[in-house]
Every structure is written in C-alpha cells, then in structure tokens.
Design an enzyme around this catalytic site. Sequence first.
Site, PDB file in Angstrom:
ATOM      1  N   GLU A 241     -24.745  -2.615  17.644  1.00  0.00           N
ATOM      2  CA  GLU A 241     -25.600  -2.237  18.770  1.00  0.00           C
ATOM      3  C   GLU A 241     -24.823  -2.263  20.091  1.00  0.00           C
ATOM      4  OE1 GLU A 241     -28.290  -0.808  18.542  1.00  0.00           O
ATOM      5  OE2 GLU A 241     -28.993  -1.305  16.533  1.00  0.00           O
TER       6      GLU A 241
ATOM      7  N   TYR B  70     -32.744  -3.944  25.108  1.00  0.00           N
ATOM      8  CA  TYR B  70     -32.650  -3.094  23.922  1.00  0.00           C
ATOM      9  C   TYR B  70     -31.933  -3.819  22.775  1.00  0.00           C
ATOM     10  CZ  TYR B  70     -30.661  -0.031  20.553  1.00  0.00           C
ATOM     11  OH  TYR B  70     -30.277   0.481  19.347  1.00  0.00           O
TER      12      TYR B  70
ATOM     13  N   ASP C 274     -34.079   2.576  23.140  1.00  0.00           N
ATOM     14  CA  ASP C 274     -32.825   3.217  23.563  1.00  0.00           C
ATOM     15  C   ASP C 274     -33.170   4.630  24.043  1.00  0.00           C
ATOM     16  OD1 ASP C 274     -33.352   4.627  21.274  1.00  0.00           O
ATOM     17  OD2 ASP C 274     -31.410   4.238  20.317  1.00  0.00           O
TER      18      ASP C 274
END
Length: 382
Positions: free
Chosen positions: A54, A137, A155
């Site tokens: 991520e 996020y 996102d």
Amino acid sequence: MGSMERPSEQWPSKMLDREIKRALLSWYAATGDRAARDLPWRGTRDPYAIWVSETMLQQTRAATVVPYWKRFIEALPTVGSLAEAREEQVLALWSGLGYYRRARMLHSAAKDVVAIHGGRLPQRASALLTLDGVGKYTAGAIASIAFNERAAAVDGNVARVLARFFAIEEDVTGADGSARVWAVAARLAAVDEGEPGDWTQALMDLGATVCLPQEPQCTRCPLRGRCAALARGAVGDLPRKRVKRAPMEVRSVAIVLASKGAILLALRQTGALFRGLWEVPQQPWTAGSLRGALRALARRLGIAPAALSVRGEVVHILSHRKMRVTVFCGRLDGRRRFALPGPDYSAIETVPFSELRRHTRPHATLTRKLLDMANMPGNRLR
Ligand code: SF4
C-alpha cells in the site's frame, strides 16, 4: 442490481446500503480474482506485506509496483528485518519507484513498530494512523484486509466510484468533497455484510477495471441500477476536477563522467526529494546562467569545461516540479580524485554500473534518464 429502484430521495437508507454492498461483493466473488489484475500482494494477509504494497502503491501504478514489491519483500521479509536494515539498503530497493520520502517513513515506522509495539503492527486503523507515513487510506486498507476491521479506505479509484455513484459534485480532492466521500465510504464499510477486506478490494477493483477515469464501462457495472451519475447522464462530468497549478520549473546542469564500466556519482545530502540517493553531480541555474553553472560545477569537480561535450536536455516531471537538466559528458579517468561535496552532497565515488543494475546503490529514475541521454559506453542498465 438492475431491478433495484432508481436513485431517489430515499437515499441514504440502511437497506439500500446493504443491497449495494451485496451487489458489489457478489460481483467481486464472481470476477474479483480475474478483474483484480493478478497482483501478488492479493495472495497474502500478512499485514507487513500489505503495508509495503500500500505504501508503494501511493502515487504509483500497480503494474510498476509488482517487481519492486517482490524484490523488497524477498530482501526484507519482516517488519523486524526492515527495522534493522540500513537506510541505504531500503533506498536502494526503492530506487526507481520515486517519492523516496515514502521509503524513509516506512523505515522509520518499522523501527517504531519494533520499539513501541513489540514488532507487531497495530490492528486498528486508528492505531495504525500513529505510524510515520501511514495516512487514512493506508490505515484503512491494512486494518480491513489484514485485520478484518470494518474500516474505510478511499484511494483515487474508490473516490471516483463513490463520487459518481452518489453524484458528489464537490472536488473530491478538496476538503469538503473528500469529507463527503470518506463519510459515505465509512458508512458503507460499517455495514455488516461480507468480509471487510473483500469489500475494500471490491471497491478498488471496480474503480480500476470498470468505473474507469476516461471510459467507464457502465453497461457491465454491478451498481448501474442505483448509480446517480448514470441516471443523471453526468458520468463524464464526475468526479469534478480541480484545475491543477502548472509545476514549478527547475533548471540544472549535470556532468556525466563515465568509463566503460563505471560512473562518477555523488551522494545527495540536502533536499526532501533525493536526499540519501546517489546521483550524477548537478548544479541548478537560473535565467541566462547555464554556462556559469557549468563552469561552477566543473570547478567543483576539478575538471575543465572544455573537456566536456553537451548531449541534450532531460525533462523529468514530478508532481509539483518540472526538472530540465542539460547534460554534459566527459570521460572518467580512473586515477583521479574528485572534490565535489558540500553543502548539497556528502560524498563522491566511482560506482560500477553493475551496482545500479542490481539495485544495491540507491539512485533515482532521473539518474537513469541522465545516463540514457549521455549514452556512455557500458551504461546499459536495462
Ligand atoms: S454505473 Fe458507471 S459511473 Fe456508475 S459506478 Fe458503475 S461504472 Fe461508475
């Protein structure tokens, strides 16, 4: 979903939230694995591996991230190994991905995970948010995918889906629009339906494969029956775009000194962008002073400008900056010592090309572009 009611004033309602969630989750169960672009981190629930993916995916396309992620996880397979690694190794593994601040913060957060959390990532999104470089996020993605928390993760893909589906008119990158998108995302995530991680990934996949930025495939979208933008004929207008400021232009000269198998590189010690990376020595210049900058840089290296030939200009665009670098080349004499450092550099070395190829020497993509432009013998990096 096609038989469901059209968007109406009944929205929002818990029942409809649940219907939407079911529709998207069954689409994900049926097509997710195929649609989900065969991404290696999808096969793991290891929170550390998900965290690394991520972090790399912020600002970077998934296809680009795949080889970097594999190499990173192979070299540093646990949060403990990352915490113990030298910064130079972390930056070397990141070399070419850009936004090196992400790597530094990941490294610093790994040290905190070991020092404060006993080497285990916190499980709640609210606790993950306390780590360096972990925003809403990333915290939501890790908490939902690795730890089954019903946390939202918005996102760019998810923001686009939600802005269209709910016909949110505000700029979703601005404070108000972002708050609205996060609010509906949190509401949907909280609905007790399906696995939290599946929901997070289903929404992202819908944005990445169906609700595309340019040509959304509404005819095959599992949400089309309730999509407000589709009902209003506003799909092409949403999400609303903010007018971007033109990036700031920064000019510099670079001197590439190379031999058949090696190149002279300097270690940048100032600036948030490239600090800790090895690069071709550069000197910024402003209007009309290109020759002056070249002379100054040559003097710092202890070489004569007359021994250099100009190769052209490399343009490198970052999110807020457009870099224009004029490239000069010369032959590297292996017996020489070079003076360059201070205040912008802390070291200068002759580096074998093999170290750049093997990602053992941290360097930015710009360095590779400068070498391509220089086209020196032996600099084939790819
Ligand atoms: S119907 Fe079209 S615009 Fe609406 S969510 Fe689906 S793909 Fe996006």
